[in-house]
Scaffold this active site. Sequence first.
Site, mmCIF file in Angstrom:
data_model
loop_
_atom_site.group_PDB
_atom_site.id
_atom_site.type_symbol
_atom_site.label_atom_id
_atom_site.label_comp_id
_atom_site.label_asym_id
_atom_site.label_seq_id
_atom_site.Cartn_x
_atom_site.Cartn_y
_atom_site.Cartn_z
ATOM 1 N N ASP A 1 76.072 101.369 36.877
ATOM 2 C CA ASP A 1 77.139 102.245 37.514
ATOM 3 C C ASP A 1 78.199 102.328 36.590
ATOM 4 O OD1 ASP A 1 77.866 104.629 38.169
ATOM 5 O OD2 ASP A 1 78.213 104.362 40.042
ATOM 6 N N GLU B 1 75.177 106.171 34.661
ATOM 7 C CA GLU B 1 74.305 105.525 35.266
ATOM 8 C C GLU B 1 73.097 106.294 34.719
ATOM 9 O OE1 GLU B 1 74.158 107.367 39.313
ATOM 10 O OE2 GLU B 1 75.292 108.344 38.951
#
Length: 363
Positions: A11, A107
């Site tokens: 992420d 992500e």
Amino acid sequence: MAKQRKIIHVDMDAFFASVEQRDFPELRGKPLIVGGQPDSRGVVAACSYEARKFGIHSAMACSRAYRLCPQAVFVRPRFEAYREVSQQIREIFWRYASQVEPLSLDEAYLDVTYTEAFNGSATLIAKAIKQEILAETGLTASAGVSYNKFLAKIASDMDKPNGLYLIRPEQGEQFVSTLPIGKFHGIGPATEAKMKKLGIHTGHDLRQKSLVELTEHFGKSGQYYFNIARAIDERPVRSQRIRKSLGKETTFAEDILSVPELTQILLELAEQVLESLSKHQLKGKTVTVKVKYANFQQVTRSQTLDHSIGFADLQEWIPALLARTEAGHQPVRLVGLSLSGFEAPVVDDNGQAQLDLTFNHVF
């Protein structure tokens, strides 16, 4: 003996804001908000860590963000720049993973079960990916490493920014048992509030509930909650994702109270949705109208037909579905329309879906 799965969730840290601060050095160290302007009806798409200290977060109204931090710098999103960086980081992912499942521009899940680099250590692979992202983009990322998607996703958020967190197979159940229910991926504010009314505050509390109880209170999601309370998540990392609906929506510069005007806007969106479906050689059987009122409350109304939906059907059902909302009584700030119930799937992204792989000892 099947190998134990090794999943990494990567992420990017404050992605949109970090790209802006990278490209425009004068923005570094300042509370930065990417989205609308303070006097607009827009929302915060992303914000820097400096802005988060003031309680600002994504999806917050820009006007509220300004009240919390008048000195914040507001900039418009540059999606082309973000997509370019997103492509860079995905190329890095594919150097190590057999399957990459992007969740958004910033992500993704990676399956590195069969990756031989670093003697198969998912932790060292995650560290290498973070280093390559920093070297090639100038941006930091956080990574979570574990044996399933649920735990990897939570792990990536444990040590932000620029974090790396590992949850080993033998740690999974204990980790989940102490986790506050609001930290569970897949449990939003409304579900969290409902769970707390049932006395569920942690993973341990959730585990005390039977499958029958959870299904009774949460429907089909009950099975998911039952499993994750035990740190079980068998979902594979899929490079190929099935889209279940196609839709369009629009936010108005000023609230609209007129039902005929809203109907016309929805019909225009319907034409765009039907055109998109036609490109995929698909037709849907379920139409859904989405309405967000001026107070930000949101409702959806759906109708499933026994045949493929055409424009004539939408001319009939859009007014009927709109009549089942408060449109005309409450000002409306956003409407959307989507079609689902496809006769064949729409496929996104790249790669091919893979059967679940079930892990090795080196994490």
